[in-house]
Design an enzyme around this catalytic site. Structure first.
Site, short mmCIF file in Angstrom:
data_model
loop_
_atom_site.label_atom_id
_atom_site.label_comp_id
_atom_site.label_asym_id
_atom_site.label_seq_id
_atom_site.Cartn_x
_atom_site.Cartn_y
_atom_site.Cartn_z
N GLN A 188 1.03 -1.36 -0.16
CA GLN A 188 0.13 0.01 -0.26
C GLN A 188 0.85 0.97 0.06
OE1 GLN A 188 -2.82 -0.19 3.46
NE2 GLN A 188 -3.85 -2.58 2.27
N HIS A 229 -1.01 0.22 5.80
CA HIS A 229 -2.02 1.29 6.04
C HIS A 229 -0.49 2.27 6.63
CE1 HIS A 229 -4.23 -1.73 8.45
NE2 HIS A 229 -3.97 -2.26 6.76
N GLU A 287 -15.31 4.17 9.40
CA GLU A 287 -15.92 5.61 10.30
C GLU A 287 -15.71 6.73 9.96
OE1 GLU A 287 -14.52 2.89 14.77
OE2 GLU A 287 -13.92 4.93 14.11
N TYR A 300 -10.14 7.35 19.54
CA TYR A 300 -11.06 7.02 18.76
C TYR A 300 -10.70 5.30 18.74
CZ TYR A 300 -11.91 12.21 17.67
OH TYR A 300 -12.09 13.45 17.68
N TYR A 309 -10.02 -10.32 9.98
CA TYR A 309 -10.29 -10.92 8.67
C TYR A 309 -10.31 -12.49 8.45
CZ TYR A 309 -8.63 -6.56 6.53
OH TYR A 309 -8.50 -5.12 6.29
#
Length: 375
Positions: free
Chosen positions: A89, A151, A245, A255, A266
């Site tokens: 990513q 991430h 979210e 949060y 997963y």
């Protein structure tokens, strides 16, 4: 709602001087619109911002930064980028233009930065001279670096007081770090445009805390936007299996990730302690199943008067553009657009200076697509 068939007309890849995608009218709940391809031939575009002359600057995750002129002509990659990890990513991520660009000439970009002990998300600024980036300066580097290809976050948002926000992922393998203040994993950070720390950040006087931290308990935020009326940061983040979210991101707030989440592991299995816990904020909106939310923007333009004030959220997995009807701090209604008409992963949505909405498709032959009112 009436959806009509798109007619795809091919042009010269990356060198378009006229729209290559024409569409009959798409009738949504509050507006009728058409789609145009502004430019194509982009390799997994990630970020998009407008320069004062109407041209666009686009980041490609593969490690290129390109200019696109107002007619859609795609320029050659700009030279002078720092070393970038392009894996998983990771790669070249968001790009943003300084609100004071006329006087500073700064652009900002986030990227996956290599290091001795792995990689992390970094933020740099630079100026454009012809086809070259000059005065390239790294102003922030996420700590610590880890061996992970997932991430990274990240979106760049200017607050309006001379500071900026950068959203950061938890790096997947280090999700528990999101609950501690001695690292930047799973955090939103706030810094000045030169990389220094604002004196009013919530943890500047907290022993053991990294002073750049604004909020904690996040998973992987790839969407963020300033509310046009309140001036508060709204962020969008990927859940695990479900639990994407939308949050109103405030100073010093936790949060919840990975202690509380609406998602599951997963393949199934509980994460954390449940949906709610005292001292941890719950999202104002969430999705089950996951959409894989990406870039987002509040619409403030004149081209679509009935969309004014709505929040638009691009999604990867669901291949939709979600329109959220906002009232105060509540989401009253969601409308999903373009799943049938376009059917492509959407990485970002940006409002242009002309009041149209611009989309980035996350493909190896990615496009910039414009939404404009039906004729």
């Amino acid at each position: 709602m009436r959806f009509t068939r798109l007619l795809l007309c091919l042009g010269l890849a990356g060198l378009l001087t006229a729209p290559a995608l024409s569409a009959e009218t798409i009738d949504s709940e509050r507006a009728s619109f058409e789609l145009e391809t502004v430019a194509e031939g982009l390799k997994n575009p990630w970020g998009l911002a407008f320069l004062p002359d109407g041209s666009m600057i686009v980041s490609e995750r593969a490690g290129n930064l390109r200019l696109v002129n107002p007619k859609g002509k795609l320029g050659e990659p700009l030279q002078g980028l720092p070393n970038i990890v392009v894996k998983g990513q990771g790669g070249l991520l968001d790009v943003a233009v300084d609100p004071d660009y006329a006087s500073t000439g700064w652009i900002f970009f986030s990227y996956s930065e290599p290091g001795e002990r792995g990689n992390s998300t970094a933020l740099a600024r630079a100026r454009i001279e012809g086809k070259v980036l000059v005065d390239v300066t790294r102003i922030f580097s996420q700590k610590p670096k880890v061996e992970s290809n997932a991430h990274f976050g990240s979106r760049i948002v200017f607050k309006g007081d001379g500071t900026l926000f950068l959203t950061l992922g938890d790096r997947y393998s280090r999700m528990d770090d999101a609950q501690t203040l001695d690292n930047h994993h799973g955090k939103v950070i706030r810094i000045n445009k030169d990389g220094s720390v604002p004196a009013d950040n919530p943890y500047v006087n907290t022993e053991g805390a990294l002073p750049e931290i604004w909020s904690i308990g996040h998973r992987n935020m790839q969407g963020a936007a300033m509310h046009p009326e309140t001036g508060e940061l709204w962020s969008g983040e990927h859940g695990a299996q479900g639990g994407d979210e939308i949050n109103i991101d405030r100073a010093g707030v936790n949060y919840g990730w990975p202690v509380v989440t609406y998602g599951e592991d997963y393949g199934g299995g509980k994460i954390g302690e449940g949906f709610k816990k005292e001292g941890m904020e719950t999202p104002i909106y969430y999705w089950l199943p996951s959409l894989a939310t990406a870039g987002m923007t509040f619409y403030t333009g004149d081209q679509f008067p009935k969309w004014r004030g709505d929040l638009f959220v691009a999604s990867l997995r669901a291949e939709t553009l979600s329109r959220l009807d906002i009232e105060g701090e509540r989401v009253l209604h969601e409308e999903r657009l373009l799943a049938d008409e376009l059917g492509e992963r959407l990485r970002h949505v940006v409002q242009g200076p002309d009041g149209y909405l611009y989309l980035l498709t996350d493909q190896s032959d990615g496009k910039i697509i414009r939404l404009k009112p039906a004729k």
